[in-house]
Design a protein around this motif. Structure first.
Motif, short mmCIF file in Angstrom:
data_model
loop_
_atom_site.label_atom_id
_atom_site.label_comp_id
_atom_site.label_asym_id
_atom_site.label_seq_id
_atom_site.Cartn_x
_atom_site.Cartn_y
_atom_site.Cartn_z
N VAL A 153 0.85 -1.19 0.00
CA VAL A 153 0.00 0.00 0.00
C VAL A 153 0.89 1.25 0.00
O VAL A 153 1.97 1.25 0.60
N VAL A 154 0.44 2.27 -0.72
CA VAL A 154 1.16 3.54 -0.69
C VAL A 154 0.69 4.29 0.55
O VAL A 154 -0.45 4.71 0.65
N ARG A 155 1.57 4.39 1.55
CA ARG A 155 1.21 5.04 2.82
C ARG A 155 1.20 6.55 2.68
O ARG A 155 0.46 7.24 3.37
N ARG A 156 2.08 7.02 1.81
CA ARG A 156 2.17 8.48 1.62
C ARG A 156 2.51 8.69 0.15
O ARG A 156 3.55 8.23 -0.31
N PRO A 157 1.64 9.33 -0.58
CA PRO A 157 1.95 9.57 -1.98
C PRO A 157 3.01 10.67 -2.11
O PRO A 157 3.07 11.58 -1.28
N THR B 181 6.23 12.38 -5.16
CA THR B 181 6.63 12.45 -6.57
C THR B 181 8.14 12.36 -6.78
O THR B 181 8.60 12.04 -7.87
N SER B 182 8.93 12.62 -5.72
CA SER B 182 10.38 12.74 -5.93
C SER B 182 11.10 11.40 -5.92
O SER B 182 12.02 11.17 -6.72
N ALA B 183 10.75 10.56 -4.99
CA ALA B 183 11.41 9.25 -4.84
C ALA B 183 10.51 8.35 -4.01
O ALA B 183 9.63 8.84 -3.30
N THR B 184 10.76 7.03 -4.12
CA THR B 184 9.95 6.08 -3.37
C THR B 184 10.77 5.45 -2.26
O THR B 184 11.89 4.97 -2.52
N LEU B 185 10.25 5.49 -1.05
CA LEU B 185 10.85 4.72 0.04
C LEU B 185 10.07 3.41 0.13
O LEU B 185 8.85 3.42 0.35
N ILE B 186 10.76 2.30 -0.08
CA ILE B 186 10.11 0.98 -0.02
C ILE B 186 10.46 0.37 1.32
O ILE B 186 11.65 0.18 1.63
N THR B 187 9.46 0.06 2.12
CA THR B 187 9.76 -0.36 3.48
C THR B 187 8.65 -1.24 4.02
O THR B 187 7.68 -1.55 3.31
N TYR B 188 8.78 -1.66 5.27
CA TYR B 188 7.78 -2.52 5.90
C TYR B 188 7.99 -2.54 7.41
O TYR B 188 9.06 -2.19 7.92
N VAL C 299 8.35 1.51 8.77
CA VAL C 299 7.35 2.35 8.10
C VAL C 299 7.21 3.72 8.79
O VAL C 299 7.29 4.76 8.13
N PRO C 300 7.05 3.76 10.14
CA PRO C 300 6.97 5.08 10.78
C PRO C 300 8.23 5.91 10.57
O PRO C 300 8.16 7.13 10.43
N VAL C 301 9.39 5.25 10.53
CA VAL C 301 10.66 5.95 10.29
C VAL C 301 10.61 6.63 8.92
O VAL C 301 10.98 7.81 8.77
N CYS C 302 10.14 5.91 7.93
CA CYS C 302 10.09 6.45 6.57
C CYS C 302 9.06 7.57 6.45
O CYS C 302 9.29 8.56 5.74
N LEU C 303 7.95 7.42 7.15
CA LEU C 303 6.94 8.49 7.10
C LEU C 303 7.49 9.77 7.73
O LEU C 303 7.29 10.88 7.22
N ASP D 285 4.43 0.79 1.87
CA ASP D 285 4.47 -0.21 2.95
C ASP D 285 4.17 -1.57 2.32
O ASP D 285 3.06 -1.81 1.84
N LEU D 286 5.15 -2.46 2.32
CA LEU D 286 4.99 -3.74 1.60
C LEU D 286 3.93 -4.64 2.23
O LEU D 286 3.26 -5.40 1.55
N ARG D 287 3.83 -4.62 3.54
CA ARG D 287 2.87 -5.42 4.32
C ARG D 287 3.08 -6.93 4.21
O ARG D 287 2.89 -7.64 5.18
#
Lengths: 336, 388
Positions: free
Chosen positions: A207-211, A213-220, A224-228, A245-247
């Protein structure tokens, strides 16, 4: 003035509560669901996830087992062979290792060994990851071991609602699921209504937790809170980061991840697990294979160091934090 | 005088230790007898039921022929490997006969004979060893768990299944088979402990055939006997002559009946001997003498039964020949079935990994399909080319 029966409203709830509720609801809905593990009965588990289950459903349904992880999972296999749906609790990530042989040699491949005649609907709950000040052997990120084993489904929630929904789906799955619970998020609160929990997407859906445009952080999971947080901090640098968020790590949602990276053109994989031989290598390779012509920079990884998990007084230097994520984002070749 | 009694005498007036210090159960009734239980060749044999004797004889002779046939099939390249139970047929057969249809058998990789004696088609039992798939039968249909290659790992499965059956109120018993080497594994210990704590209706049958591949029992354990290990878990241990089919049947039936009645688990150690090497790929002369093998040849399970049957006039030469002919027919049918090439579909590799194929496996399946098509085209091409 008319009175309407007050609908229970969403209020702050912890991931631990949502997980406990998921177990309770699964046991109430399906008499074949049995919870078993060390201290899960009278005590309610060392993290209190199974609190109240033995009282409500009896000790035959929520069982304190002898202290032997291979025995716990091994007997769960036999129970599943007889038609039960065991949910096993491994007390800590590193305490799950004695059960590896049962998991790899039997649980993961019984469906395949028997040409589909005898799948094993077992859920193995594993509290994992660091950041709780745990001493040695209480903070491992063991997901790469599970990911490398065909036949296992590997799920890890990052939100209260996902914790409930994904655990219900894992227990309902006819395949064995390793359900990794980020223990430092056990007490993270979110607005959630236990009386009307919403379903989540099928296992295998990121799921895309936060849309952005510049770059994608792929995490789980715990990252996830760190990336947000990193994405919020990045705004001041002029970067609008997307957080995926890969889930579930297995099955892996290539479609959602690749679609995001094609949009943004840059990607960083973030996880606590060590980088060498860790999930990030697989993910970066998959992204590169699918998005090469859309990439503006190599896919980077932010991971735990390739060291045995450090003692609690040093763990903050090991865990990928906001700064390390932002450093990686800064290296995504913005000047070209 | 025990330590506890010494303390009590010495410390007159001292506070009594908490009750948890006391042993919870009396170990004496759990101890195995000093000598393995035997019936054949003893006075007790006179009480053995003639029908049972004839049945056991027929099954053991069939078992011997099955072992010979399967070993021959490895030499012809029809089986990838065969771990023989030649010499151990009495224990294998008795295990199968001690169970009711609703009960479950948990065999190790060496126990295809027990599965066959339970009624499983030998071709299905040997699928793993032929190598066309891992398990050749539906375990639930036959109530036979998949043959377990990782040692002792099937034992906790048996405990869990027996426990689940008991929770459901079904009077189902699980019989789990393991070798002497397997008793050193951690899973043996954990299974025994869970079984005793849960009082699960399970019977553990250890066939002590003297060797774990090449390693003799003395290097495996310092226990007085493998049956003695039961006592530490709080379950009875039984020692039995594994080559005495009647004694095996008696002890197993007792243990199964006890488990079915709620009496809990039993550990049975059957003393036997593997007459063949570990598998066709093993060379037993590297670790044991022919003289030792010969001493066991005199204690062969078929000989023991034949002696009893003939001495009591329960069978004549024609009767024995009829049994051998029946075994020969079974072997011929097995030979014929195994001489057929199994039908293989490489695409089966991707089914039954998950309930639903993942997108990654779909991609990999497509790759294999393309490879197979290219292979087929190439072979067609070369055939055409060969015609020119």
């Amino acid at each position: 003035m008319t009175t309407v029966a007050a609908k229970p409203a969403a209020k702050p709830a912890t991931m631990a509560q949502a997980l406990g509720r998921a177990l309770r609801d699964a046991m109430a809905d399906d008499p074949t669901v049995h919870v078993m593990g060390e201290d899960v009965g009278t005590l309610g588990g060392v993290f209190r996830i199974t609190d109240g289950l033995a009282k409500e459903f009896g000790e035959d349904r929520c069982t304190d087992t002898p202290l032997a992880e291979a025995g716990i999972l091994g007997t769960a296999v036999g129970m599943a062979m007889y038609g039960l749906r065991p949910v096993v609790e491994m007390q800590f990530d590193a305490f799950a290792y004695p059960a590896f042989e049962q998991l790899i040699s039997h649980v993961a491949r019984m469906r395949n060994r028997t040409r589909g005649a005898m799948p094993l609907p077992i859920t193995v709950r594993v509290p994992y990851g660091g950041g709780i000040g745990g001493v040695e052997h209480h903070s491992d990120s063991s997901e790469a071991y599970y990911m490398a084993t065909p036949g296992l489904t590997v799920v890890t929630p990052a939100t209260v609602a996902d914790a409930y929904g994904l655990l219900r789906r894992s227990i309902a799955s006819d395949d064995p699921v390793v359900f990794l619970e980020p223990k430092r998020l056990y007490w993270a609160k979110d607005s959630w209504n236990p009386e009307a929990p919403t379903d989540v997407d099928p296992i295998g859906t990121a799921v895309v937790r936060r849309p952005g445009t510049s770059a994608t952080l792929i995490t789980y999971g715990p990252s996830v809170p760190v990336c947000l947080e990193a994405a919020e901090a990045a705004r001041s640098e002029g970067w609008d980061l997307e957080v995926v968020d890969l889930r579930s790590l297995v099955p892996f949602d290539d479609a959602t991840v690749a679609a995001s990276v094609r949009r943004t053109g840059r990607a960083v994989v973030v996880h606590e697990s060590g980088g060498f031989g860790g999930p990030g290598g697989e993910i970066a390779a998959r992204v590169t294979e699918r998005c090469f012509h859309h990439l503006e920079a190599p896919v980077l990884r932010v991971a735990g160091f390739d060291i045995p998990y450090p003692p609690p007084m040093l763990e903050r230097h090991h865990l990928p934090g906001v700064d390390r994520v932002l450093d990686a984002v800064a290296r995504l070749q913005w000047d070209q | 005088m025990t330590v506890m009694e010494q303390r009590a005498t010495r410390g007159a007036g001292a506070p009594t230790p908490p009750p948890a210090w006391q042993p919870r159960t009396d170990p004496a009734p759990l101890l195995p007898d000093a000598e393995p239980h035997r019936v054949l060749g003893t006075d007790a044999a006179a009480d053995a039921d003639p029908e049972l004797l004839r049945r056991l004889y027929a099954e053991v002779v069939r078992g011997r022929r099955y072992n010979a046939q399967a070993t021959a099939l490895t030499k012809q390249g029809r089986l990838a490997v065969y771990p023989s139970t030649t010499g151990q047929e009495a224990a294998e057969v008795a295990a199968a006969l001690a169970l009711e249809e609703r009960d479950w058998l948990f065999p190790s990789y060496r126990d295809t004979l027990a599965a066959v004696a339970r009624g499983l088609d030998p071709v299905q039992a040997l699928t793993l060893l032929r190598g066309d798939w891992h398990t050749g039968y539906d375990p639930r249909e036959h109530r036979i768990a998949p043959l377990s290659t990782p040692l002792a790992t099937q034992l906790p499965h048996a405990v869990g299944l027996a426990h689940a059956a008991r929770l459901k109120g079904d009077d189902v018993v699980a019989l789990a088979m393991v070798g002497d080497g397997g008793t050193s594994e951690g899973d043996f210990h954990e299974a025994m402990n869970f079984a005793a704590v849960w009082q699960a209706p399970v019977v553990f049958l250890v066939q002590n055939n003297g060797f774990a591949i090449s390693v003799p029992l003395a290097k495996q354990t310092a226990a007085p006997s493998l049956a003695h290990k039961a006592v530490g878990y709080g379950m009875p241990g039984r020692l039995v002559d594994g080559n005495d089919a009647v004694a095996m049947h008696e002890v197993l039936t007792e243990a199964v009946t006890r488990a079915r009645g709620g009496g809990g688990p039993t550990l049975i150690e059957a003393i036997t001997y593997r007459m063949d090497a570990h598998t066709n790929a093993d060379d037993a002369t590297r670790y044991r003498s022919d003289a030792e093998v010969e001493t066991w040849r005199a204690h062969d399970p078929i000989l023991l039964l034949e002696r009893e049957l003939t001495e009591r006039g329960l069978i004549d030469e024609a009767g024995m020949q009829a049994v051998r002919d029946d075994a020969e027919r079974m072997a011929a049918a097995l030979r014929e079935a195994m001489n057929q090439d199994p039908v293989l579909d490489p695409m089966d590799l991707f089914t039954d990994v998950y309930a639903e194929e993942t997108s990654q496996l779909r991609e990999q399946a497509a790759q294999l399909r393309a490879e197979l098509e290219a292979e087929a085209e190439a072979s067609e091409g070369s055939q055409e080319g060969g015609g020119e």
